[in-house]
Scaffold this motif. Structure first.
Motif, mmCIF file in Angstrom:
data_model
loop_
_atom_site.group_PDB
_atom_site.id
_atom_site.type_symbol
_atom_site.label_atom_id
_atom_site.label_comp_id
_atom_site.label_asym_id
_atom_site.label_seq_id
_atom_site.Cartn_x
_atom_site.Cartn_y
_atom_site.Cartn_z
ATOM 1 N N PHE A 227 5.994 -55.840 22.673
ATOM 2 C CA PHE A 227 6.450 -56.112 21.306
ATOM 3 C C PHE A 227 5.898 -57.455 20.829
ATOM 4 O O PHE A 227 5.329 -57.556 19.731
ATOM 5 C CB PHE A 227 7.978 -56.123 21.266
ATOM 6 N N LEU A 228 6.063 -58.495 21.643
ATOM 7 C CA LEU A 228 5.612 -59.826 21.243
ATOM 8 C C LEU A 228 4.090 -59.893 21.121
ATOM 9 O O LEU A 228 3.564 -60.638 20.291
ATOM 10 C CB LEU A 228 6.088 -60.863 22.262
ATOM 11 N N LYS A 229 3.382 -59.106 21.929
ATOM 12 C CA LYS A 229 1.926 -59.145 21.920
ATOM 13 C C LYS A 229 1.338 -58.411 20.720
ATOM 14 O O LYS A 229 0.262 -58.776 20.225
ATOM 15 C CB LYS A 229 1.400 -58.493 23.211
ATOM 16 N N GLU A 238 13.756 -57.061 8.903
ATOM 17 C CA GLU A 238 15.074 -56.846 9.516
ATOM 18 C C GLU A 238 15.026 -55.754 10.583
ATOM 19 O O GLU A 238 15.626 -55.886 11.653
ATOM 20 C CB GLU A 238 16.099 -56.483 8.429
ATOM 21 N N GLU A 239 14.301 -54.677 10.297
ATOM 22 C CA GLU A 239 14.221 -53.564 11.251
ATOM 23 C C GLU A 239 13.546 -53.998 12.548
ATOM 24 O O GLU A 239 14.006 -53.661 13.648
ATOM 25 C CB GLU A 239 13.448 -52.406 10.620
ATOM 26 N N ALA A 240 12.457 -54.764 12.445
ATOM 27 C CA ALA A 240 11.748 -55.232 13.631
ATOM 28 C C ALA A 240 12.613 -56.188 14.448
ATOM 29 O O ALA A 240 12.625 -56.136 15.684
ATOM 30 C CB ALA A 240 10.440 -55.908 13.234
ATOM 31 N N CYS A 241 13.340 -57.066 13.769
ATOM 32 C CA CYS A 241 14.230 -58.010 14.467
ATOM 33 C C CYS A 241 15.334 -57.265 15.204
ATOM 34 O O CYS A 241 15.686 -57.613 16.340
ATOM 35 C CB CYS A 241 14.822 -59.015 13.477
ATOM 36 N N ASP A 242 15.898 -56.251 14.568
ATOM 37 C CA ASP A 242 16.938 -55.450 15.224
ATOM 38 C C ASP A 242 16.382 -54.768 16.472
ATOM 39 O O ASP A 242 17.043 -54.706 17.509
ATOM 40 C CB ASP A 242 17.483 -54.402 14.255
ATOM 41 N N ALA A 269 10.680 -65.357 17.662
ATOM 42 C CA ALA A 269 10.359 -64.124 16.933
ATOM 43 C C ALA A 269 11.544 -63.642 16.117
ATOM 44 O O ALA A 269 11.396 -63.221 14.968
ATOM 45 C CB ALA A 269 9.909 -63.036 17.919
ATOM 46 N N LEU A 270 12.752 -63.713 16.698
ATOM 47 C CA LEU A 270 13.949 -63.288 15.970
ATOM 48 C C LEU A 270 14.206 -64.179 14.759
ATOM 49 O O LEU A 270 14.775 -63.730 13.760
ATOM 50 C CB LEU A 270 15.169 -63.299 16.902
ATOM 51 N N GLY A 271 13.789 -65.437 14.857
ATOM 52 C CA GLY A 271 13.974 -66.357 13.737
ATOM 53 C C GLY A 271 12.976 -66.152 12.617
ATOM 54 O O GLY A 271 13.120 -66.735 11.535
ATOM 55 N N MET A 272 11.974 -65.313 12.861
ATOM 56 C CA MET A 272 10.953 -65.083 11.850
ATOM 57 C C MET A 272 11.494 -64.350 10.621
ATOM 58 O O MET A 272 10.947 -64.476 9.537
ATOM 59 C CB MET A 272 9.791 -64.291 12.446
ATOM 60 N N LYS A 273 12.567 -63.584 10.779
ATOM 61 C CA LYS A 273 13.146 -62.887 9.622
ATOM 62 C C LYS A 273 13.596 -63.914 8.581
ATOM 63 O O LYS A 273 13.272 -63.802 7.396
ATOM 64 C CB LYS A 273 14.316 -62.022 10.052
#
Length: 337
Positions: A227-229, A238-242, A269-273
């Motif tokens: 996922f991170l790569k 929001e969907e990607a963070c979830d 990555a979660l903070g990117m939203k």
């Protein structure tokens, strides 16, 4: 060489027929409850799109108890009633829980194609949607555990998967050996080699566990790494963070030591939203300022032009006033007496 048997996966099907589609006056609709794979489900549809110009379709697990989860592989199908070869099928998997109890496809099919009667998805104002839940006996065996429960430190010697990770659904051709620890999806293996070379403890903490458990653990780690790569900052809606949050919660139960090197990247990555939302606001504000500045320049140019006209008008006034004597326009003309 190990004996490998190809796993043929089966799916149980629920068909939902939605009639009088044009008369629906709601943003979203649910099917009736249905039971597949020993669990209760619903289909959720946004007939006008979930804030997009696409038909949005999801599988809903209802009200799961807090702390329980349900990992499921499923397909959502939009039947083409004219040509079955044009039927749209999308497949995914998800760890359903009390917080994330529905999952599916926000952009299933463009609304223009869906409502085009010539396409065959709507016939006699009726459409048909199917949910197909994995019915593989190995996958139906699910164990529900609270999220807060930690995986025991001693090796697990049985084959029950504490998270029901759907490894058996992967084709044998897509599995490769990872350092003698088990069969892992080949997409994840290069990423696992990379991190294990830098962090040997990742392997050492799993060596004493059963082969099956190691496969679950490194598959969970591979999913987060992949996922991170493969995701970019712009992808983190929001969907990607979830999705990432679910993958991370699954991975945490396997007791890897990830605090120092992986967790910061996940949290970033979660903070990117929030960053993307803030970035969008900043961009909008900058565009607004630029538009106003452009408008101001236009107005200033108009003022400069008017000032030139005024100066020319004043000069013309001086010229025509020369030798001119004002008279009382209301005075009588008289006749010389």
């Amino acid at each position: 060489m190990e004996n490998q048997k190809k796993i043929v996966e089966s799916f149980d099907t629920f068909k939902w027929t939605i009639k009088d589609l044009s008369k629906l006056n709601t943003n979203k609709i649910y099917s009736q409850d249905f039971s597949l794979g020993g669990h209760s489900w619903r289909i959720l549809v946004y007939p006008k799109g979930n804030n997009v110009d696409y038909l949005s379709i999801y599988l809903d697990a209802g009200n799961l108890p807090v702390g329980h989860s349900r990992f499921t592989k499923f397909k959502l199908v939009l039947i083409n009633q004219v040509n079955d070869k044009m039927t749209k099928i999308k497949e995914t998997h998800h760890m359903f829980n009390a917080k994330h109890n529905d999952w599916g496809f926000t952009s299933f099919i463009p609304l223009a194609a869906f409502y085009d009667r010539s396409k065959g998805f709507i016939v006699n104002d009726t459409c048909i949607i199917e949910a197909k839940i994995s019915g593989n006996p190995k996958l139906e065996k699910k164990v529900y555990i609270p999220v807060s429960v930690k995986v025991p430190s001693k090796p697990i010697e049985h084959d029950d998967n504490p998270l029901s990770l759907d490894i058996s659904a992967v084709s044998i051709d897509e599995l490769v050996d990872f350092r003698g620890l088990g069969k892992i999806e080949k997409t994840f293996v290069p990423l696992l080699h990379e991190v294990c070379a830098k962090h040997p403890s990742v392997i050492e903490c799993q060596r004493k566990r059963s082969r099956r458990f190691r496969e679950w653990a490194f598959t969970a780690l591979g999913r987060v790494l992949h996922f991170l790569k493969t995701k970019k900052v712009s992808d983190m809606n929001e969907e990607a963070c979830d999705h990432l949050q679910i993958l991370w919660e699954e991975l945490e139960t396997f007791r890897f030591d990830l605090t120092s090197w992986l967790e910061p990247h996940v949290q970033f990555a979660l903070g990117m939203k929030n960053y993307m939302e803030r970035s969008a606001k900043v961009k909008s504000a900058m565009e607004n300022v630029a538009a106003l500045e452009m408008e101001m320049k236009k107005l200033k140019a108009m003022v400069d032009a008017v000032e030139v006209d005024i100066e020319m008008a004043r000069r013309e006034l001086v010229k025509v006033e020369e030798g001119f004597e004002e008279r009382d326009l209301d005075g009588e003309l008289g006749y010389g007496l």
